[in-house]
Each structure stands twice: as structure tokens, then as C-alpha cells.
Design a protein around this motif. Structure first.
Motif, PDB file in Angstrom:
ATOM      1  N   CYS A   1      60.952  41.914  66.937  1.00 53.91           N
ATOM      2  CA  CYS A   1      59.543  41.571  67.172  1.00 53.91           C
ATOM      3  C   CYS A   1      58.786  42.796  67.697  1.00 53.91           C
ATOM      4  O   CYS A   1      59.225  43.449  68.635  1.00 53.91           O
ATOM      5  CB  CYS A   1      59.455  40.431  68.177  1.00 53.91           C
TER       6      CYS A   1
ATOM      7  N   CYS B   1      57.410  41.530  71.644  1.00 51.97           N
ATOM      8  CA  CYS B   1      58.325  41.367  72.787  1.00 51.97           C
ATOM      9  C   CYS B   1      59.628  42.127  72.622  1.00 51.97           C
ATOM     10  O   CYS B   1      60.457  42.135  73.523  1.00 51.97           O
ATOM     11  CB  CYS B   1      58.595  39.879  73.046  1.00 51.97           C
TER      12      CYS B   1
ATOM     13  N   CYS C   1      56.516  34.660  70.194  1.00 50.07           N
ATOM     14  CA  CYS C   1      55.184  35.277  70.192  1.00 50.07           C
ATOM     15  C   CYS C   1      54.225  34.641  69.181  1.00 50.07           C
ATOM     16  O   CYS C   1      53.038  34.967  69.177  1.00 50.07           O
ATOM     17  CB  CYS C   1      55.293  36.766  69.910  1.00 50.07           C
TER      18      CYS C   1
ATOM     19  N   CYS D   1      58.089  35.977  65.120  1.00 52.04           N
ATOM     20  CA  CYS D   1      58.861  35.727  66.346  1.00 52.04           C
ATOM     21  C   CYS D   1      58.521  34.343  66.912  1.00 52.04           C
ATOM     22  O   CYS D   1      57.359  34.058  67.181  1.00 52.04           O
ATOM     23  CB  CYS D   1      58.537  36.801  67.373  1.00 52.04           C
TER      24      CYS D   1
END
Ligand SMILES: *Cc1c(COP(=O)(O)O)cnc(C)c1O
Ligand SMILES: [Zn+2]
Length: 410
Positions: A9, A12, A28, A25
Motif C-alpha cells: 500500500c 500505510c 486505507c 488496501c
């Protein structure tokens, strides 16, 4: 597919196994774009400069060990990639740039670079057993997706702004897509398409949202390097909307750099239209992206919310790329120059790269001794009405030799 290590990702930094996630993700959400990471030791056991020199498959599939697909996955029958890299001699003279090359990606089956991404995307759709696929697009991604889907008998559901150029809509209908012209912008069509794909279970090709598209787009960089006998250019110019091709170009060169096949990653210069330049502005100010209300003749890069923004900016900073903007007038001028000096016809977004190069030359950003590639991302026949803005149509004449003579004098 053990050459793929993980999907990571960009927000993150969490890493996932490829079978764990489909698109973005889970933590996210839609903004958590995933990047495909490779095990380069495994890759280099399966492909080398020498094996490529003996490989007679002149399409993107020659780079299969560097793509995120299974070894035995079927690929679409359309011919994608290995487009010409022209040492455009007359254009070189005109621009006084003897090291210039034009990569004509309008030569792909549906006439844009998007076919590289669609081809990889459709292999992923098949691997997942999908029969129905979808995407939202300014036009080219959609027509490309519908084309490769048709070549394999998959049904496509397509969301495009109702203002998309006629030729792109015609391609979609001819390929048998079910299209939803949206009364709204590309950005609205994008979100609607994600909702629809969740509801109806269609496999989704939306740019950046689908992590495998950058991997398809990177093949343009792999080809440029191989076509130049692994002597990479100093600079590569590419037009930018969502920033997915930009990241793809970086990714292709970065792969080769990590494999040790090239000594450096070229400077990649992204070109946006002045009226749709959120990535340029963020890059210039080093601030987060701010959406804009896009306005440009170059419909394929008329993007207000660049979906691959975070990754594109990261790549620009990491590899010391740059961004420039060009006006619509400069784009039309570049279209004429390219056509008249090389016989290549690009659509407005397709030639924005060249317009950016011409501006960069003027501003001293490119040196005369540089080896430079401008990627022409889409064919001019995609948007004939835009092209007609770049030229003027003469009046019709009577069918007599006399009127030809008179017209020649005018
Ligand atoms: C999609 C497209 C672009 C821009 O690509 P992004 O990945 O959206 O930045 C440029 N030129 C043409 C012809 C395109 O179709
Ligand atoms: Zn995340």
C-alpha cells in the motif's frame, strides 16, 4: 506467480499476498493504491537480456516473467506492444535535437497505450474466473478494455462521460460493450463504476484502483530500453492524467535498474495540460494534491482528481522526475509539427508529451546532446474534431483544372 513478492500500500506501507486482496488496501480504502513488488532473484532466473535477444515474441508477453501473471495464464489474441521507436530524422532536424526518438503507441490494437494495461488486466480477470468486466474512463481505457474483452468473449460494462469523443464511443459500441454514458465528469463516472462493480460483481479495471495496470503500462519503458539496446535515454516525456502511465514508465525502468540491466533510471518528465494540472501543482509546491475543475482539449488527460496521484508524486520525488504544463495551443502546434515532420498522427493527449518537450527545449531543461524519447500515447484518429482545430480546411473547388490553378494562387 512466485516472482511477485507482495502488493504494498502506498499510504500505510502494509504488504499483502496477491491472493489476499483484489484492488486497494482494505485498511486505507480506495486511496490505498497497491504496488506490485517483485522478487528480482526469481525474475532474473527466468529472463535475461540474452534470452530476450532470442525471443521472437514481439509483444508485451516477451516480458512475462516481469509481469504479475501466472506462467500458464492464457493471454488475449490481440497484438499488444512492441510499437515502433522512430529515430524521427526530420523532427530531429526541426527541433535541433539529434538524439530524439518517438515511441508511437497509437500503433496498439485499439490505438492507445492503454492496451498494455488492459491486456494485463484481462489476464487477471480470467485468472479470477470473471466473465463480466467493467471500467470508467475518459475514453481510451474503456475502448481498450472493451476491445481486449471482446477478443476473449468477456462482456464489458463501461462508464464514460457523455462528452467522450465520438470515435472512442464508436469503438466501444463496435466492440459490443454495454455503455453507460454518464451525465457528468470522468471523476464522477469513476466513483459510480466502483459502486456498480461491487453491486454486480464485475471485474474492475479502473485506473490505479486495479493494481495490475501500472505493470502493463511499464512495458513501454521495457521496450524503449530494449529497442535502444539497453542504452537508456537521458529523458523520457509522457503525458499525464491520472498519473498511471507516469508511474508505469518509472516502474519499467526501475525494474531494469534493480535487475542490473541498465545503469540508471532516465529522468521522466510528466506533461499536463495547463487546464488540468493538479499533479504539476502538487509537484511544484511539494504540497498534497488538490482537485481541480479540468478544462482542456486533450480529453484523455482531462482529469481533476488524479487517481494515481500519491504513487506518481512519490515516483517523481524518488527518481527526480519533473512535471511541466502546456497550453491547448501548444498541444495543437505539437500535433501539426509531429504530423508534418514525421507522419505520425497523435491525439491531443498523445502529443502533449511532445509539446512538453518543445517547451522544455525552449526553457533549457533539455540539452541538445541529450537522448530523448517522447511517448505518443494515442492515435489522432481517436479525436478527429480536435485535430481539425489544429488546421484549416480549404474551400471546395469546382472540378476543373482552372479552379485548381486558382486555388494554388490563393
Ligand atoms: C490515459 C491516457 C493518458 C494519461 O494516462 P494516465 O495514466 O491517466 O496519466 C495520456 N494519453 C492518452 C492518449 C491516454 O489515453
Ligand atoms: Zn493501506
Amino acid at each position: 506467480m512466485d516472482q511477485v513478492k507482495t502488493l504494498k500500500c502506498v499510504l500505510c506501507q502494509r504488504e499483502y499476498e496477491p491472493q489476499e486482496v483484489e484492488y486497494t488496501c482494505p485498511l486505507c480504502g480506495n486511496a490505498g493504491i497497491l504496488e506490485v513488488l517483485y522478487d528480482y532473484d526469481k525474475v532474473s532466473k527466468r529472463i535475461s537480456k540474452e534470452s530476450l535477444a532470442k525471443n521472437s515474441d514481439y509483444s508485451i508477453w516477451r516480458y512475462r516473467p516481469l509481469l504479475p501473471i501466472k506462467e500458464d495464464s492464457p493471454t488475449p489474441p490481440l497484438h499488444v506492444g512492441w510499437t515502433p521507436l522512430y529515430p524521427a530524422f526530420r523532427l530531429r532536424r526541426k527541433l535541433e535535437l539529434p538524439g530524439l526518438y518517438i515511441k508511437d503507441d497509437g500503433r496498439n490494437p485499439t490505438a492507445s497505450l492503454k492496451d498494455r494495461a488492459s491486456a494485463v488486466g484481462i489476464v487477471k480477470a480470467l485468472e479470477r474466473g470473471a466473465h463480466e468486466v467493467t471500467c470508467a474512463s475518459t475514453g481510451n481505457a474503456a475502448s481498450s478494455w472493451a476491445g481486449v474483452a471482446a477478443s476473449l468473449g468477456l462482456k464489458s460494462y463501461i462508464f464514460v462521460p457523455q462528452t467522450a469523443p465520438q470515435a472512442k464511443l464508436a469503438q466501444l459500441l463496435i466492440f459490443g460493450a454495454r455503455i453507460f454514458p454518464v451525465k457528468g465528469s470522468y471523476d464522477q463516472a469513476f466513483d459510480l463504476c466502483i459502486e456498480a462493480s461491487r453491486k454486480f460483481g464485475w471485474y474492475n479495471r479502473n485506473t490505479a484502483y486495479n493494481p495490475y495496470l501500472v505493470e502493463g503500462k511499464k512495458t513501454v519503458a521495457l521496450e524503449i530500453a530494449e529497442q535502444l539496446n539497453w542504452e537508456v535515454p537521458d529523458k523520457v516525456f509522457v503525458s499525464v492524467g491520472d498519473g498511471c502511465i507516469l508511474s508505469g514508465v518509472f516502474k519499467g525502468f526501475a525494474d531494469l535498474f534493480h535487475l542490473g540491466w541498465i545503469g540508471r533510471v532516465p529522468q521522466v518528465i510528466g506533461v499536463q495540460a495547463e487546464g488540468a494540472a493538479p499533479l504539476y501543482r502538487a509537484w511544484k509546491s511539494r504540497k498534497p494534491l488538490e482537485p481541480v475543475e479540468p478544462k482542456t482539449i486533450a480529453d484523455s488527460i482531462s482529469v481533476g482528481i488524479p487517481r494515481n496521484g500519491v504513487m506518481a508524486l512519490r515516483d517523481l520525488y524518488r527518481w527526480e522526475g519533473r512535471m511541466v504544463t502546456v497550453t491547448d495551443e501548444e498541444i495543437l502546434e505539437a500535433m501539426r509539427i509531429l504530423g508534418q515532420e514525421s507522419g505520425v498522427f497523435g491525439e491531443p493527449a498523445g502529443v502533449a508529451s511532445l509539446a512538453g518537450l518543445i517547451k522544455a527545449l525552449r526553457e533549457g531543461m533539455v540539452e541538445k546532446k541529450n537522448k530523448v524519447v517522447a511517448i505518443i500515447t494515442g492515435n489522432g484518429l481517436k479525436d478527429v474534431s480536435a485535430a481539425l482545430h489544429a488546421v484549416s480546411m480549404p474551400e471546395a473547388i469546382d472540378p476543373t483544372l482552372e479552379s485548381v490553378e486558382q486555388a494554388l494562387k490563393r
